[in-house]
Design a protein around this motif. Structure first.
Motif, PDB file in Angstrom:
ATOM      1  N   ALA A 164     -10.811 -51.389   8.403  1.00  0.00           N
ATOM      2  CA  ALA A 164     -10.917 -52.137   9.658  1.00  0.00           C
ATOM      3  C   ALA A 164      -9.948 -53.304   9.693  1.00  0.00           C
ATOM      4  CB  ALA A 164     -12.350 -52.634   9.846  1.00  0.00           C
ATOM      5  N   SER A 165      -9.567 -53.810   8.516  1.00  0.00           N
ATOM      6  CA  SER A 165      -8.619 -54.922   8.449  1.00  0.00           C
ATOM      7  C   SER A 165      -7.172 -54.438   8.427  1.00  0.00           C
ATOM      8  CB  SER A 165      -8.899 -55.764   7.197  1.00  0.00           C
ATOM      9  OG  SER A 165     -10.192 -56.307   7.244  1.00  0.00           O
ATOM     10  N   GLY A 166      -6.962 -53.139   8.546  1.00  0.00           N
ATOM     11  CA  GLY A 166      -5.608 -52.604   8.591  1.00  0.00           C
ATOM     12  C   GLY A 166      -4.958 -52.456   7.230  1.00  0.00           C
ATOM     13  N   ILE A 167      -5.761 -52.375   6.167  1.00  0.00           N
ATOM     14  CA  ILE A 167      -5.242 -52.269   4.807  1.00  0.00           C
ATOM     15  C   ILE A 167      -5.102 -50.802   4.426  1.00  0.00           C
ATOM     16  CG2 ILE A 167      -5.590 -52.947   2.399  1.00  0.00           C
ATOM     17  CD1 ILE A 167      -5.188 -55.274   4.325  1.00  0.00           C
ATOM     18  N   ASP A 168      -4.012 -50.458   3.777  1.00  0.00           N
ATOM     19  CA  ASP A 168      -3.805 -49.104   3.264  1.00  0.00           C
ATOM     20  C   ASP A 168      -4.697 -48.908   2.037  1.00  0.00           C
ATOM     21  OD1 ASP A 168      -2.836 -46.593   2.790  1.00  0.00           O
ATOM     22  OD2 ASP A 168      -0.938 -47.265   1.891  1.00  0.00           O
ATOM     23  N   PRO A 208     -24.286 -61.986   9.281  1.00  0.00           N
ATOM     24  CA  PRO A 208     -23.850 -62.467   7.965  1.00  0.00           C
ATOM     25  C   PRO A 208     -22.586 -63.318   8.074  1.00  0.00           C
ATOM     26  CG  PRO A 208     -23.253 -60.162   8.238  1.00  0.00           C
ATOM     27  CD  PRO A 208     -24.004 -60.550   9.474  1.00  0.00           C
ATOM     28  N   PHE A 209     -22.615 -64.494   7.470  1.00  0.00           N
ATOM     29  CA  PHE A 209     -21.464 -65.387   7.419  1.00  0.00           C
ATOM     30  C   PHE A 209     -20.927 -65.432   5.988  1.00  0.00           C
ATOM     31  CE2 PHE A 209     -22.713 -66.537  11.530  1.00  0.00           C
ATOM     32  CZ  PHE A 209     -21.829 -67.439  12.097  1.00  0.00           C
ATOM     33  N   MET A 210     -19.655 -65.787   5.872  1.00  0.00           N
ATOM     34  CA  MET A 210     -19.028 -65.895   4.571  1.00  0.00           C
ATOM     35  C   MET A 210     -18.225 -67.184   4.514  1.00  0.00           C
ATOM     36  SD  MET A 210     -16.778 -62.981   2.591  1.00  0.00           S
ATOM     37  CE  MET A 210     -15.462 -62.891   3.808  1.00  0.00           C
ATOM     38  N   GLU A 264      -5.145 -72.066  17.077  1.00  0.00           N
ATOM     39  CA  GLU A 264      -4.558 -70.738  17.195  1.00  0.00           C
ATOM     40  C   GLU A 264      -5.326 -69.684  16.399  1.00  0.00           C
ATOM     41  OE1 GLU A 264      -0.255 -70.664  16.638  1.00  0.00           O
ATOM     42  OE2 GLU A 264      -0.250 -72.846  16.833  1.00  0.00           O
ATOM     43  N   LEU A 265      -6.312 -70.113  15.613  1.00  0.00           N
ATOM     44  CA  LEU A 265      -7.108 -69.157  14.851  1.00  0.00           C
ATOM     45  C   LEU A 265      -8.147 -68.508  15.756  1.00  0.00           C
ATOM     46  CD1 LEU A 265      -7.762 -71.105  11.540  1.00  0.00           C
ATOM     47  CD2 LEU A 265      -6.001 -69.400  11.988  1.00  0.00           C
ATOM     48  N   SER A 266      -8.791 -67.497  15.207  1.00  0.00           N
ATOM     49  CA  SER A 266      -9.864 -66.836  15.942  1.00  0.00           C
ATOM     50  C   SER A 266     -10.918 -67.854  16.353  1.00  0.00           C
ATOM     51  CB  SER A 266     -10.511 -65.753  15.064  1.00  0.00           C
ATOM     52  OG  SER A 266     -11.734 -65.329  15.615  1.00  0.00           O
ATOM     53  N   ALA A 267     -11.441 -67.690  17.557  1.00  0.00           N
ATOM     54  CA  ALA A 267     -12.477 -68.612  18.039  1.00  0.00           C
ATOM     55  C   ALA A 267     -13.775 -68.449  17.272  1.00  0.00           C
ATOM     56  CB  ALA A 267     -12.721 -68.358  19.527  1.00  0.00           C
ATOM     57  N   ALA A 318       2.179 -74.348   3.980  1.00  0.00           N
ATOM     58  CA  ALA A 318       2.237 -73.419   2.853  1.00  0.00           C
ATOM     59  C   ALA A 318       1.853 -74.138   1.557  1.00  0.00           C
ATOM     60  CB  ALA A 318       3.625 -72.814   2.738  1.00  0.00           C
ATOM     61  N   GLY A 319       1.009 -73.496   0.769  1.00  0.00           N
ATOM     62  CA  GLY A 319       0.545 -74.088  -0.485  1.00  0.00           C
ATOM     63  C   GLY A 319      -0.792 -74.772  -0.373  1.00  0.00           C
ATOM     64  N   ASP A 320      -1.250 -75.042   0.865  1.00  0.00           N
ATOM     65  CA  ASP A 320      -2.569 -75.642   1.046  1.00  0.00           C
ATOM     66  C   ASP A 320      -3.660 -74.620   0.722  1.00  0.00           C
ATOM     67  OD1 ASP A 320      -1.327 -77.917   1.887  1.00  0.00           O
ATOM     68  OD2 ASP A 320      -1.755 -77.634   4.029  1.00  0.00           O
ATOM     69  N   ASP A 321      -4.845 -75.145   0.439  1.00  0.00           N
ATOM     70  CA  ASP A 321      -6.049 -74.306   0.342  1.00  0.00           C
ATOM     71  C   ASP A 321      -6.914 -74.607   1.552  1.00  0.00           C
ATOM     72  OD1 ASP A 321      -5.484 -72.975  -2.015  1.00  0.00           O
ATOM     73  OD2 ASP A 321      -6.395 -74.517  -3.281  1.00  0.00           O
ATOM     74  N   ALA A 322      -7.201 -73.571   2.337  1.00  0.00           N
ATOM     75  CA  ALA A 322      -8.051 -73.720   3.516  1.00  0.00           C
ATOM     76  C   ALA A 322      -9.449 -73.185   3.207  1.00  0.00           C
ATOM     77  CB  ALA A 322      -7.454 -72.975   4.699  1.00  0.00           C
ATOM     78  N   TYR A 323     -10.454 -73.973   3.508  1.00  0.00           N
ATOM     79  CA  TYR A 323     -11.846 -73.552   3.317  1.00  0.00           C
ATOM     80  C   TYR A 323     -12.383 -73.136   4.676  1.00  0.00           C
ATOM     81  CZ  TYR A 323     -11.388 -75.627  -1.276  1.00  0.00           C
ATOM     82  OH  TYR A 323     -10.976 -75.919  -2.564  1.00  0.00           O
ATOM     83  N   VAL A 324     -12.658 -71.840   4.804  1.00  0.00           N
ATOM     84  CA  VAL A 324     -12.990 -71.267   6.105  1.00  0.00           C
ATOM     85  C   VAL A 324     -14.386 -70.655   6.072  1.00  0.00           C
ATOM     86  CG1 VAL A 324     -10.629 -70.851   6.850  1.00  0.00           C
ATOM     87  CG2 VAL A 324     -11.761 -69.173   5.408  1.00  0.00           C
ATOM     88  N   VAL A 325     -15.042 -70.690   7.247  1.00  0.00           N
ATOM     89  CA  VAL A 325     -16.394 -70.148   7.401  1.00  0.00           C
ATOM     90  C   VAL A 325     -16.430 -69.327   8.677  1.00  0.00           C
ATOM     91  CG1 VAL A 325     -18.851 -70.671   7.558  1.00  0.00           C
ATOM     92  CG2 VAL A 325     -17.345 -72.200   6.290  1.00  0.00           C
ATOM     93  N   GLY A 326     -17.156 -68.222   8.630  1.00  0.00           N
ATOM     94  CA  GLY A 326     -17.328 -67.417   9.825  1.00  0.00           C
ATOM     95  C   GLY A 326     -17.888 -66.051   9.476  1.00  0.00           C
ATOM     96  N   PRO A 327     -18.168 -65.209  10.486  1.00  0.00           N
ATOM     97  CA  PRO A 327     -18.553 -63.823  10.196  1.00  0.00           C
ATOM     98  C   PRO A 327     -17.453 -63.167   9.358  1.00  0.00           C
ATOM     99  CG  PRO A 327     -18.914 -64.346  12.511  1.00  0.00           C
ATOM    100  CD  PRO A 327     -18.155 -65.498  11.925  1.00  0.00           C
ATOM    101  N   TYR A 328     -17.837 -62.406   8.336  1.00  0.00           N
ATOM    102  CA  TYR A 328     -16.832 -61.952   7.380  1.00  0.00           C
ATOM    103  C   TYR A 328     -15.768 -61.070   8.015  1.00  0.00           C
ATOM    104  CZ  TYR A 328     -19.692 -57.660   6.912  1.00  0.00           C
ATOM    105  OH  TYR A 328     -20.397 -56.515   7.138  1.00  0.00           O
ATOM    106  N   SER A 329     -16.104 -60.340   9.072  1.00  0.00           N
ATOM    107  CA  SER A 329     -15.078 -59.523   9.727  1.00  0.00           C
ATOM    108  C   SER A 329     -13.975 -60.398  10.303  1.00  0.00           C
ATOM    109  CB  SER A 329     -15.713 -58.670  10.835  1.00  0.00           C
ATOM    110  OG  SER A 329     -16.364 -59.511  11.785  1.00  0.00           O
ATOM    111  N   GLU A 330     -14.340 -61.596  10.775  1.00  0.00           N
ATOM    112  CA  GLU A 330     -13.339 -62.507  11.326  1.00  0.00           C
ATOM    113  C   GLU A 330     -12.489 -63.119  10.215  1.00  0.00           C
ATOM    114  OE1 GLU A 330     -12.914 -62.802  14.500  1.00  0.00           O
ATOM    115  OE2 GLU A 330     -14.684 -61.642  15.091  1.00  0.00           O
ATOM    116  N   LEU A 331     -13.116 -63.444   9.091  1.00  0.00           N
ATOM    117  CA  LEU A 331     -12.342 -64.027   7.996  1.00  0.00           C
ATOM    118  C   LEU A 331     -11.371 -63.013   7.417  1.00  0.00           C
ATOM    119  CD1 LEU A 331     -14.830 -66.259   5.984  1.00  0.00           C
ATOM    120  CD2 LEU A 331     -13.447 -66.796   7.973  1.00  0.00           C
ATOM    121  N   LEU A 332     -11.794 -61.769   7.319  1.00  0.00           N
ATOM    122  CA  LEU A 332     -10.902 -60.757   6.767  1.00  0.00           C
ATOM    123  C   LEU A 332      -9.704 -60.517   7.682  1.00  0.00           C
ATOM    124  CD1 LEU A 332     -13.479 -58.169   5.366  1.00  0.00           C
ATOM    125  CD2 LEU A 332     -12.255 -59.972   4.156  1.00  0.00           C
TER     126      LEU A 332
END
Length: 595
Positions: A27-31, A521-523, A540-543, A570-584
């Motif tokens: 679903a995330s477009g990964i081979d 479920p949130f991650m 600009e990220l997902s709502a 670039a090089g920052d660490d972002a701490y993100v929360v949301g439904p896991y499908s959105e984070l992926l």
């Protein structure tokens, strides 16, 4: 031979967790390439793999990994159900593809710790440990959930809006994650200017100081302890309460012996008692002492026990008594020895059998109030027990299999265990279901879980809406049908809870925790900002995702909360929360955030 490919993800094992992992990667477009041990997958699984055009390689682990192109893979996810197969496959994958990200599922903690020394820190995950906290939270209600980000402890909590207003005015810098109000649909990650009605349930995340600043201080619940033998202060309190309220006294044991005694034991004891009573009366009236007097009642009782027990202290004798009394004494000694031997044999068998332990356990539980019943004692069940004890709850185990290998661990934790069928109303009554505060049904069979859940709902009657009943389900369609059709509020899939951790680890997202907001479920994860997100603004990220904090690589500081105009670097660490499908979606190959 498979066509040459690179940058793909190899998933080894196509069980419940493996299939969910493949599904989310696709679903995330990964081979994706699937490797299994040669066993045919479920027909539905095989059909979906074909529909998604995902190749499947079967055969011996080394040959299958090579054919799947593991040397050119970006990541390898090893999730078979067998720990031995997982260990072998993981070691081979690390040798064949040392540069690939590797994440392995291992249930045995000792094996997992040893394997992590070879495959790398954080590469070994335990499905039971990942999914148990969600079950514990469902049993104990919405509780503050701690998450560590950049060395700071953040807390997820659900608050009630005290009045009508915007989230910014009501909760200041606390980051809103979800709003549940009169409308049936939840609002996920709303903006701070979103207006909510009075009484709306708002799930927010922030530091303890931020909660205190808005007058809503919280005390986060600590993580579930995984060290063998460790008992938290909450566990000790629960153990003390259990000892005070439900200690198996001598009277309880005697009642249990009578209840569990089978017919041969009862008949033998009855005949021996009749012989004893008859002997007391015969000796009291027929035995003549040398001085011509008769025995007292105490002497008669004493000599009867002495004769039946064949101890013979020499203080009384039948030598000078009448012939009829000596003949009676012969019969009394012979019959008494036989009956006593049979009685002791049957009594010993009862005492060493598991039935006495089960019954004592049930009688202890019969005196308990406010306990949590855990049905089914597998790896997830043990994790849930540890979590409940850590939170100060009083768990009780109901397990069908008396030979279950996890029973010893439950007893080591001091948890009462009852063997029985959760669909049997008499068994449910014996564990005092009507006084329980929550029930977790965690067997490995979906049908058994549904049947047990319905039996529990029927027994709870008017308490059903107030008592959380958590069902463990594997089949997603069935879980949705059970939720909607039977009004179960807490249906949890261990595969669905664990799969995001494996997917996130494979794609470079450091998963820090998962939790539910109602049924969603949130991650929580840490994302290393790459060139694709360099300069991208928060807006600009997902709502449906929320960046809670940024750890700036240059300054070495933790920036929270970031604003809409804050930009990644670039090089920052972002701490993100949301439904896991959105984070992926943030980790898609094109590196673009979903809209």
């Amino acid at each position: 031979m498979m066509a040459e490919r690179s940058g793909h993800v190899v998933v080894c094992g196509i069980g419940a967790v493996g299939f969910r992992t493949v599904e989310q990667l696709h679903a995330s477009g990964i081979d994706v390439v699937v490797v299994d041990g040669g066993d045919e997958p479920e027909p539905v699984t095989e059909h979906l793999l074909g529909l998604w055009e995902i190749p499947r390689v079967a055969g011996r682990p080394r040959d299958a990994l090579v054919e799947a192109g593991v040397e050119q893979a970006a990541a390898v996810v090893v999730v078979p159900d067998d720990d031995l197969v997982a260990t072998e496959t993981a070691l081979l994958a690390r040798r064949l593809a040392p540069g690939a990200r590797l994440v392995v599922r291992v249930a045995n903690r000792a094996v997992g710790r040893a394997l992590a020394e070879v495959t790398g820190r954080g590469s070994v995950l335990d499905v039971a440990a990942l999914s148990a906290p969600s079950v514990v939270e469902a049993c104990l209600g919405q509780r503050p959930h701690p998450v560590e980000m950049g060395g700071r402890t953040f807390v997820v909590a659900t608050l009630e809006a005290p009045r009508v207003g915007t989230l910014r005015a009501l909760f200041d810098d606390l980051a809103p994650l979800a709003v549940a109000g009169p409308d049936p649909e939840q609002v996920i990650c709303p903006g701070r200017d979103h207006r909510v009605p009075a009484g709306a349930r708002v799930t927010v995340i922030g530091t303890e100081e931020q909660f205190a600043a808005v007058g809503r201080p919280v005390e986060p619940v600590g993580p579930v302890p995984h060290r063998a033998g460790a008992r938290s202060a909450g566990a000790e309190r629960a153990a003390r309460r259990d000892e005070e309220g439900g200690r198996a006294t001598v009277l309880t044991v005697l009642r249990t012996l009578l209840a569990e005694a089978e017919r041969p034991l009862k008949v033998t004891a009855g005949v021996l008692l009749l012989l004893f009573v008859a002997s007391v009366f015969v000796l009291r009236s027929g035995y003549v002492k040398p001085d011509g007097s008769h025995m007292t009642w105490v002497d008669a009782v004493y000599f009867s026990v002495e004769t039946i027990g064949t101890v013979g202290y020499g203080d009384f004798s039948f030598a000078e008594q009448a012939t009829w009394l000596r003949v009676y004494a012969i019969g009394m000694m012979f019959l008494g020895v036989v009956l006593a031997a049979v009685l002791f044999a049957l009594l010993t068998q009862l005492l060493v059998s598991s039935s006495i332990e089960r019954s004592v356990g049930r009688r202890r539980i019969g005196a308990m109030r406010g306990h949590v019943i855990v049905v089914g004692l597998g790896a997830v069940g043990i994790g849930v027990l540890e979590g409940l004890l850590a939170a100060g709850a009083r768990p009780v185990v109901l397990e069908r299999d008396p030979a279950n290998r996890h029973l010893a661990r439950a007893r080591e934790l001091g948890v009462p265990v009852v063997t029985g069928d959760a669909t049997d109303t008499a068994v449910l009554s014996s564990i005092n279901l009507r006084e329980a505060t929550a029930v977790a049904v965690l067997t490995s069979d979906d049908l058994v879980n549904v049947e047990a859940g319905l039996a529990i709902r029927d027994q709870l009657r008017d308490r059903w809406p107030a008592v959380p009943v958590v069902l463990r389900m594997f089949d997603r369609d069935l879980s949705e049908a059970v939720e909607e059709g039977f009004a179960f509020r807490y249906v949890r899939s261990t595969a669905a809870l664990a799969a995001p951790w494996f997917v996130g680890a494979a794609l470079g997202l450091d998963v820090l925790g998962t939790f539910y907001v109602d049924r969603i479920p949130f991650m929580v994860g840490r994302l290393a900002v790459g060139p694709a997100l360099d300069g991208v603004a928060m807006r600009e990220l997902s709502a449906r995702t929320r960046v809670v904090a940024l750890h700036r690589a240059g300054a070495g500081t933790l920036e929270h909360p970031p604003r809409r105009d804050t930009r990644f670097a670039a090089g920052d660490d972002a701490y993100v929360v949301g439904p896991y499908s959105e984070l992926l979606a943030l980790l898609r190959p094109d590196g673009q955030a979903s809209e």
